[in-house]
Design a protein around this motif. Structure first.
Motif, PDB file in Angstrom:
ATOM      1  N   LYS A  26      -4.952  -3.855   2.993  1.00  0.00           N
ATOM      2  CA  LYS A  26      -6.684  -2.817   2.454  1.00  0.00           C
ATOM      3  C   LYS A  26      -6.892  -1.927   2.926  1.00  0.00           C
ATOM      4  O   LYS A  26      -7.803  -1.050   2.416  1.00  0.00           O
ATOM      5  CB  LYS A  26      -7.519  -4.214   3.244  1.00  0.00           C
ATOM      6  CG  LYS A  26      -7.860  -5.759   2.080  1.00  0.00           C
ATOM      7  CD  LYS A  26      -9.646  -6.053   2.735  1.00  0.00           C
ATOM      8  CE  LYS A  26      -9.593  -7.302   2.045  1.00  0.00           C
ATOM      9  NZ  LYS A  26     -10.843  -7.709   2.093  1.00  0.00           N
ATOM     10  N   ILE A  27      -5.994  -1.126   3.808  1.00  0.00           N
ATOM     11  CA  ILE A  27      -6.456  -0.227   4.611  1.00  0.00           C
ATOM     12  C   ILE A  27      -5.030   0.620   4.424  1.00  0.00           C
ATOM     13  O   ILE A  27      -5.218   1.652   4.422  1.00  0.00           O
ATOM     14  CB  ILE A  27      -6.478   0.474   6.242  1.00  0.00           C
ATOM     15  CG1 ILE A  27      -4.739  -0.995   6.771  1.00  0.00           C
ATOM     16  CG2 ILE A  27      -7.357  -0.953   6.322  1.00  0.00           C
ATOM     17  CD1 ILE A  27      -4.414  -0.549   8.024  1.00  0.00           C
ATOM     18  N   SER A  28      -4.222   0.258   3.195  1.00  0.00           N
ATOM     19  CA  SER A  28      -2.917   0.806   1.955  1.00  0.00           C
ATOM     20  C   SER A  28      -3.678   2.696   1.820  1.00  0.00           C
ATOM     21  O   SER A  28      -4.453   2.532   1.416  1.00  0.00           O
ATOM     22  CB  SER A  28      -1.973  -0.127   1.709  1.00  0.00           C
ATOM     23  OG  SER A  28      -1.124   1.080   1.614  1.00  0.00           O
ATOM     24  N   THR A  83      -2.326   2.659  10.751  1.00  0.00           N
ATOM     25  CA  THR A  83      -3.565   1.894  10.820  1.00  0.00           C
ATOM     26  C   THR A  83      -5.013   2.981  10.970  1.00  0.00           C
ATOM     27  O   THR A  83      -6.576   2.561  10.553  1.00  0.00           O
ATOM     28  CB  THR A  83      -3.607   1.522  12.127  1.00  0.00           C
ATOM     29  OG1 THR A  83      -1.796   0.743  11.100  1.00  0.00           O
ATOM     30  CG2 THR A  83      -4.670  -0.011  11.920  1.00  0.00           C
ATOM     31  N   ILE A  84      -4.834   3.356  12.306  1.00  0.00           N
ATOM     32  CA  ILE A  84      -6.547   4.346  12.247  1.00  0.00           C
ATOM     33  C   ILE A  84      -7.012   5.106  11.068  1.00  0.00           C
ATOM     34  O   ILE A  84      -8.437   4.927  10.809  1.00  0.00           O
ATOM     35  CB  ILE A  84      -6.285   5.465  13.606  1.00  0.00           C
ATOM     36  CG1 ILE A  84      -6.053   4.245  15.280  1.00  0.00           C
ATOM     37  CG2 ILE A  84      -7.543   6.425  13.983  1.00  0.00           C
ATOM     38  CD1 ILE A  84      -5.429   5.350  16.140  1.00  0.00           C
ATOM     39  N   VAL A  85      -6.309   6.029  10.536  1.00  0.00           N
ATOM     40  CA  VAL A  85      -6.667   7.112   9.414  1.00  0.00           C
ATOM     41  C   VAL A  85      -7.579   5.804   8.755  1.00  0.00           C
ATOM     42  O   VAL A  85      -8.213   5.617   8.161  1.00  0.00           O
ATOM     43  CB  VAL A  85      -5.623   7.949   9.366  1.00  0.00           C
ATOM     44  CG1 VAL A  85      -6.028   8.848   7.667  1.00  0.00           C
ATOM     45  CG2 VAL A  85      -5.683   9.068   9.906  1.00  0.00           C
ATOM     46  N   GLY A  86      -6.465   5.499   8.222  1.00  0.00           N
ATOM     47  CA  GLY A  86      -6.921   4.206   6.960  1.00  0.00           C
ATOM     48  C   GLY A  86      -8.049   3.004   7.008  1.00  0.00           C
ATOM     49  O   GLY A  86      -8.699   2.652   6.446  1.00  0.00           O
ATOM     50  N   PHE A  87      -7.846   3.191   8.552  1.00  0.00           N
ATOM     51  CA  PHE A  87      -9.733   1.992   8.660  1.00  0.00           C
ATOM     52  C   PHE A  87     -11.034   3.189   8.875  1.00  0.00           C
ATOM     53  O   PHE A  87     -11.515   2.747   8.484  1.00  0.00           O
ATOM     54  CB  PHE A  87      -9.380   1.469  10.032  1.00  0.00           C
ATOM     55  CG  PHE A  87     -10.655   0.735  10.769  1.00  0.00           C
ATOM     56  CD1 PHE A  87     -11.075  -0.562  10.584  1.00  0.00           C
ATOM     57  CD2 PHE A  87     -11.215   1.547  12.215  1.00  0.00           C
ATOM     58  CE1 PHE A  87     -11.872  -1.175  10.590  1.00  0.00           C
ATOM     59  CE2 PHE A  87     -11.853   0.866  12.806  1.00  0.00           C
ATOM     60  CZ  PHE A  87     -12.673  -0.986  11.587  1.00  0.00           C
ATOM     61  N   ILE A  88     -10.491   4.116   9.467  1.00  0.00           N
ATOM     62  CA  ILE A  88     -11.938   4.910   9.133  1.00  0.00           C
ATOM     63  C   ILE A  88     -11.957   5.546   7.695  1.00  0.00           C
ATOM     64  O   ILE A  88     -13.100   5.447   7.389  1.00  0.00           O
ATOM     65  CB  ILE A  88     -10.870   7.001   9.821  1.00  0.00           C
ATOM     66  CG1 ILE A  88     -11.169   6.007  10.978  1.00  0.00           C
ATOM     67  CG2 ILE A  88     -12.570   7.267   9.422  1.00  0.00           C
ATOM     68  CD1 ILE A  88     -10.477   7.333  11.952  1.00  0.00           C
ATOM     69  N   ARG A  89     -11.240   5.339   6.819  1.00  0.00           N
ATOM     70  CA  ARG A  89     -10.678   6.299   5.777  1.00  0.00           C
ATOM     71  C   ARG A  89     -11.954   4.822   4.832  1.00  0.00           C
ATOM     72  O   ARG A  89     -12.617   5.215   3.582  1.00  0.00           O
ATOM     73  CB  ARG A  89      -9.700   5.792   4.650  1.00  0.00           C
ATOM     74  CG  ARG A  89      -9.868   5.788   3.237  1.00  0.00           C
ATOM     75  CD  ARG A  89      -8.702   6.593   2.680  1.00  0.00           C
ATOM     76  NE  ARG A  89      -8.131   6.260   1.431  1.00  0.00           N
ATOM     77  CZ  ARG A  89      -8.136   5.713   0.297  1.00  0.00           C
ATOM     78  NH1 ARG A  89      -7.107   5.094   1.057  1.00  0.00           N
ATOM     79  NH2 ARG A  89      -8.050   5.959  -1.072  1.00  0.00           N
ATOM     80  N   SER A  90     -11.385   3.308   5.130  1.00  0.00           N
ATOM     81  CA  SER A  90     -11.933   2.150   4.460  1.00  0.00           C
ATOM     82  C   SER A  90     -13.244   2.123   5.151  1.00  0.00           C
ATOM     83  O   SER A  90     -14.170   1.851   4.230  1.00  0.00           O
ATOM     84  CB  SER A  90     -11.240   0.971   4.721  1.00  0.00           C
ATOM     85  OG  SER A  90     -11.511   0.472   6.512  1.00  0.00           O
ATOM     86  N   LEU A  91     -13.807   2.426   6.036  1.00  0.00           N
ATOM     87  CA  LEU A  91     -15.411   1.995   6.775  1.00  0.00           C
ATOM     88  C   LEU A  91     -16.204   3.269   5.686  1.00  0.00           C
ATOM     89  O   LEU A  91     -16.664   3.272   6.009  1.00  0.00           O
ATOM     90  CB  LEU A  91     -15.238   2.562   7.516  1.00  0.00           C
ATOM     91  CG  LEU A  91     -14.942   1.267   9.015  1.00  0.00           C
ATOM     92  CD1 LEU A  91     -14.871   2.095  10.543  1.00  0.00           C
ATOM     93  CD2 LEU A  91     -15.889   0.343   8.673  1.00  0.00           C
ATOM     94  N   LEU A  92     -15.603   4.549   5.693  1.00  0.00           N
ATOM     95  CA  LEU A  92     -15.871   5.943   5.152  1.00  0.00           C
ATOM     96  C   LEU A  92     -16.283   5.547   3.461  1.00  0.00           C
ATOM     97  O   LEU A  92     -17.484   6.691   2.932  1.00  0.00           O
ATOM     98  CB  LEU A  92     -15.516   7.426   5.190  1.00  0.00           C
ATOM     99  CG  LEU A  92     -15.006   8.010   6.278  1.00  0.00           C
ATOM    100  CD1 LEU A  92     -14.707   9.271   6.685  1.00  0.00           C
ATOM    101  CD2 LEU A  92     -16.764   7.482   6.956  1.00  0.00           C
ATOM    102  N   SER A  93     -15.279   4.540   2.618  1.00  0.00           N
ATOM    103  CA  SER A  93     -15.577   4.031   1.217  1.00  0.00           C
ATOM    104  C   SER A  93     -16.625   3.083   0.917  1.00  0.00           C
ATOM    105  O   SER A  93     -16.695   3.201   0.139  1.00  0.00           O
ATOM    106  CB  SER A  93     -14.303   4.008   0.989  1.00  0.00           C
ATOM    107  OG  SER A  93     -13.367   3.011   1.130  1.00  0.00           O
ATOM    108  N   LYS A  94     -17.488   2.691   1.491  1.00  0.00           N
ATOM    109  CA  LYS A  94     -18.263   1.822   1.882  1.00  0.00           C
ATOM    110  C   LYS A  94     -19.612   2.280   1.969  1.00  0.00           C
ATOM    111  O   LYS A  94     -20.336   3.045   2.265  1.00  0.00           O
ATOM    112  CB  LYS A  94     -18.079   0.718   2.330  1.00  0.00           C
ATOM    113  CG  LYS A  94     -17.257  -0.349   3.292  1.00  0.00           C
ATOM    114  CD  LYS A  94     -17.407  -1.459   4.001  1.00  0.00           C
ATOM    115  CE  LYS A  94     -16.007  -1.717   4.244  1.00  0.00           C
ATOM    116  NZ  LYS A  94     -15.637  -3.097   5.178  1.00  0.00           N
TER     117      LYS A  94
END
Length: 94
Positions: A26-28, A83-94
């Motif tokens: 999901k964060i890839s 993981t950090i960048v992927g998590f931030i990206r997934s939060l911003l895309s919501k």
């Protein structure tokens, strides 16, 4: 800094970033994104380890313990940054 320790850290970081991307799909960020962030994280992880005193080839020798420590640190650093960048990206895309 010598070239061989840097190459080991960067390759290990790329592997760590791609492994993290495969585990947490999901964060890839795709193979290229995971590799780039893994390389950056691996370089940073290797530098942090050398600051703490765990260095690879600092005295000209490449012993097994230093290589394993450097590979592990760089892989964890690469995976952590991805993981950090992927998590931030997934939060911003919501």
């Amino acid at each position: 800094m010598e070239l061989i320790p840097l190459i080991i850290q960067l390759v290990s970081g790329a592997v760590g970033g791609n492994l993290t991307g495969a585990i947490f799909q999901k964060i890839s960020l795709g193979t290229l994104g995971n590799s780039i962030l893994g390389i950056l994280g691996g370089g940073l992880g290797g530098q942090l380890l050398s600051m703490v005193g765990i260095s690879l080839g600092g005295d000209g020798s490449l012993d097994l313990a230093s290589i394993i420590g450097s590979v592990a640190g760089a892989a964890v650093g690469g995976g952590a940054l991805m993981t950090i960048v992927g998590f931030i990206r997934s939060l911003l895309s919501k």
